[in-house]
Each structure stands twice: as structure tokens, then as C-alpha cells.
Design an enzyme around this catalytic site. Structure first.
Site, short mmCIF file in Angstrom:
data_model
loop_
_atom_site.label_atom_id
_atom_site.label_comp_id
_atom_site.label_asym_id
_atom_site.label_seq_id
_atom_site.Cartn_x
_atom_site.Cartn_y
_atom_site.Cartn_z
N LYS A 194 43.56 34.36 -23.62
CA LYS A 194 43.16 33.80 -22.32
C LYS A 194 41.66 33.50 -22.28
O LYS A 194 40.92 33.81 -23.21
CB LYS A 194 43.56 34.77 -21.20
CG LYS A 194 45.08 34.98 -21.12
CD LYS A 194 45.82 33.69 -20.81
CE LYS A 194 47.27 33.86 -20.44
NZ LYS A 194 48.23 33.89 -21.56
C1 LIG Z 1 52.00 31.62 -17.11
C2 LIG Z 1 51.96 33.05 -17.58
N1 LIG Z 1 52.36 34.00 -16.74
C3 LIG Z 1 52.33 35.30 -17.09
C4 LIG Z 1 51.90 35.69 -18.33
C5 LIG Z 1 51.90 37.14 -18.71
O1 LIG Z 1 50.60 37.59 -18.97
P1 LIG Z 1 50.37 38.99 -19.69
O2 LIG Z 1 50.53 38.79 -21.15
O3 LIG Z 1 48.95 39.37 -19.30
O4 LIG Z 1 51.35 39.94 -19.13
C6 LIG Z 1 51.45 34.74 -19.23
C7 LIG Z 1 50.98 35.14 -20.57
O5 LIG Z 1 50.85 34.42 -21.51
C8 LIG Z 1 51.49 33.37 -18.86
O6 LIG Z 1 51.07 32.42 -19.70
#
Ligand SMILES: Cc1ncc(COP(=O)(O)O)c(C=O)c1O
Length: 394
Positions: A194
Site C-alpha cells: 500500500k
Molecule cells: C480493496 C481492498 N479492500 C480490503 C483489503 C484488505 O486489506 P488488508 O490486507 O489490510 O486486510 C485490500 C487489500 O489488498 C484491498 O485491496
């Protein structure tokens, strides 16, 4: 160097990792000092990161957690969803968005995307509303803001909660307002790929103080507020378990990385904007589709640079292109195969990809090119040259 008579852009020992984070000395030093100090759990660094990030985004209530997935899950629970309630979201998202809805006990309902912005279409959302609909989860895909005016109007009309999935949208702005400040809840990710990273990590924004308080309790076993202070040096404090919670807390090690990453968020954004513009220029003559223009009065977070490989237009299939790029030692990604392509959701909900034609087509054609602030000018030239070569010499 040649391989199969095709020029090799990067050597095997120089693979360009997709989404590699830019980690610098200040966060390395701070993590080392935390390790030496011995307080590794949830503590003052987490509180500082919450405060720094909410100042950056100009919001009041924030709770750091250990992922955006956790942030989505807790938001849905605190939004008061019950079994059988419906939550509308996009089919072009990571599975975590959908899984969080299922874990909350609600039923996910998909509304197709706009083919240009790749964001959820408000018209499609309105068509999916039933008497059971309780919430909408817009995902600001790739960092481009959703049409929040239209979505807010729908939410108001049908009395729905909005939970923004801001996993891609740290720097996103829509008509002068930051992404994450529209919804009743907003969920961020600091996962390794990210724009700001903490290794694993997430943050929830809420509009109401009671919601952020409850999220903090639920994120740490359901123990009463400030339970993380129970080992502090001003005397042992008993904690009370007031809910059946989860283990979703962020640690000080993670927060320490985020605090320093956040200080460079604008510098990194500018660098990715430069890379974005170079890709636009360098790929303009290749028969592929490049991302749509950034809409006026908005700010794109430049999280993902996604091109579309339409076999009829490009002369090569998307999957062949992924392999050709990897052979050139350039890491690429797919964001995302549309949700109904996955077996689990087909079996559970009877979803079919063809019922969401825009998300299906984009999911089958999309390729994400590397877009990290860490890319050197040479890396960017290599990516452009490799895309040109893989398409033109197929
Ligand atoms: C659109 C979206 N939502 C949720 C997530 C979940 O994030 P995390 O890996 O921090 O749980 C991601 C992760 O890539 C994502 O791209």
C-alpha cells in the site's frame, strides 16, 4: 542478452518486485529502538499513529487495527448489521471486502462497476436495493474516488450506512474532501504493497465517538477501554471484559513504521504521479487501454496503474502478457479477477461473472504495472520498454 530471440530487458538477478515498499532509515531506527525498549505491543506509538493519520486526513475519530480486513469487519459489526441484512458492494475488489460482510452475518450483494472509472456504479447500486439493504461499501478502486455525491444521495434516500473501503485511497480527495470522511465508517490498509505501509495494519474512521470507542474494545478481546495500559508502570489495573471481541489490535512496532512512512506520504505521492505520467506517455502508442483521465476536482491516490489487454486489440492474451512480463523479470499484478469468478462465491450465492459484465471484462483484461515510490527512472523505462516489447513482438 537474448532469450528466445527476444531482447531481455532485465536480468534474472534484477527482478522488479511488484508493489515493493519503500522502507527508509528513520522507520528502521525506530523499530530497532522499540525492540531495545521492550514494549512491543499496543502502546504509545499506536496512539501517535492514530493521531498523526487522523490529522493528515482531517478526521476526528480513528482506531488503528491490524488490517483493513479487521477494520471492515468491526465497522460492519458496529454499524449494527444483523443476520439476513444486505450490504451492496463492488464485484471489482479484493475478496476481503466480501468476506468481511459474510463474517458480520450479512449477505453481500454486488452492483456492477462503471467501465471507465472501474468504481461501483450508483445506478447499479440503486437497482440492487431491497427492503433488507442496510449498507453500501464503495471501494475507491486503484485510488480513484467513487461518485460520493450520488452514493450519499442514495444512502440518504434509503437510510443506508456507508462504509468506505479506502484500502487504495490514502491520498484520495473528492471535490475538496478526503476519501474516508464521507462514510459512517472508513477503512484503510497499510499492507506491504500500500501507499503507506506498516507490514500489516489498518485503521478505522468513525463519525461518532461511541462507535470508535466500541471498535477499540472489540479490537482487543472486548476488554474495557485502555486495557493496553494495564502493564504500565503506575500500578496494575484489572480489566473488565465487556464484549466478546477479537484480536485485531495494531502493535507499536507496526505503528512506528507507519509514523515515519506517513511523514513521506506526499513526497511518495508526487513520485508515483511522475511514474504515472511517464507510463501514460510511454504507453500511448501501444495497442492497450491505459487508465482513464483523473476527473477534475478530484485527487487520485495513484495506488495502482492498471492497463487492459484486450486480445483482439493487443494481439496477445492477458495471461500470456503476464507471463511475458514475468519472463522480462518485471513483477505484475491482477487487481482483480471479478468476485463472481471465484468458486466459493459461485457456490454460496449462485453468482455468475456474466451478470456483472463490466467487472468480468475488466477482471479478465486487467494488469497492474509496478507503481511504487521506490522505482528508479531506469525501472520505469524498463517497464515501458517491456510492455512495448511484449505487445509488439508477441
Ligand atoms: C480493496 C481492498 N479492500 C480490503 C483489503 C484488505 O486489506 P488488508 O490486507 O489490510 O486486510 C485490500 C487489500 O489488498 C484491498 O485491496
Amino acid at each position: 542478452m537474448k532469450r528466445n530471440n527476444i531482447k531481455q530487458i532485465r536480468s534474472n538477478d534484477n527482478f522488479l518486485v511488484f508493489g515493493s515498499p519503500f522502507i527508509e532509515k528513520p522507520e528502521i531506527d525506530e523499530v530497532v529502538s522499540i525492540l531495545n525498549a521492550g514494549w512491543l505491543g499496543t502502546g504509545p506509538k499506536v496512539a501517535q499513529f492514530e493521531s498523526d493519520f487522523s490529522k493528515y486526513k482531517r478526521v476526528t475519530f480513528a482506531a488503528a487495527v491490524n488490517s483493513c480486513t479487521a477494520a471492515l469487519h468491526l465497522s460492519l459489526l458496529v454499524a449494527g448489521l444483523e443476520d439476513g441484512d444486505e450490504v451492496i458492494t463492488t464485484p471489482l475488489t479484493f475478496c476481503a471486502t466480501i468476506n468481511a460482510i459474510i463474517h458480520s452475518g450479512a449477505k453481500p450483494v454486488l452492483a456492477d462497476i462503471d467501465p471507465i472509472t472501474m468504481n461501483i456504479s450508483p445506478d447499479q447500486v440503486e437497482k440492487k436495493i431491497t427492503s433488507k439493504t442496510r449498507a453500501i461499501i464503495p471501494v475507491h478502486f486503484a485510488g480513484r474516488p467513487c461518485d460520493m455525491d450520488a452514493l450519499k444521495t442514495i444512502a440518504h434516500k434509503y437510510n443506508l450506512k456507508i462504509i468506505e473501503d479506502c484500502a487504495h485511497a490514502i491520498e484520495t480527495v473528492y471535490k475538496g474532501k478526503n476519501a474516508g470522511s464521507f462514510g459512517d465508517f472508513a477503512c484503510f490498509s497499510f499492507y506491504v504493497t500500500k501507499n503507506v505501509v506498516t507490514g500489516e495494519g489498518g485503521m478505522v474512521f468513525t463519525k461518532r465517538k461511541e462507535d470508535v470507542d466500541r471498535i477499540k474494545i472489540l479490537a482487543l478481546h472486548g476488554m474495557s477501554k485502555d486495557a493496553w495500559r494495564r502493564f504500565a508502570d503506575d500500578g496494575y489495573k484489572h480489566y473488565a471484559v465487556v464484549e466478546c471481541g477479537f484480536k485485531y489490535n495494531m502493535t507499536d512496532i507496526q505503528a512506528a513504521i507507519g509514523i515515519h512512512q506517513l511523514q513521506r506520504v506526499e513526497k511518495y505521492w508526487l513520485r508515483r504521479q511522475t511514474v504515472w505520467n511517464r507510463y501514460n506517455e510511454g504507453l500511448s502508442k501501444v495497442p492497450i487501454v491505459i487508465p482513464g483521465k483523473v476527473e477534475s476536482n478530484t485527487r487520485h491516490a495513484y495506488h495502482l496503474y492498471t492497463i487492459l489487454i484486450d486480445e483482439k486489440m493487443s494481439g496477445v492474451s492477458r495471461d500470456k502478457f503476464l507471463n511475458l512480463m514475468t519472463e522480462q523479470n518485471i513483477g505484475v499484478g491482477v487487481h482483480y479477477l471479478s468476485i463472481p469468478e471465484h468458486l466459493y462465491y459461485q457456490k454460496s450465492f449462485g453468482w455468475k461473472p456474466e451478470d456483472y459484465p463490466n467487472a468480468m471484462r475488466i477482471g479478465r483484461q486487467t494488469v497492474s504495472l509496478p507503481l511504487s515510490a521506490k522505482l528508479t527512472d531506469k525501472d520505469v523505462r524498463d517497464v515501458i520498454e517491456a510492455v512495448n516489447l511484449c505487445i509488439l513482438s508477441k
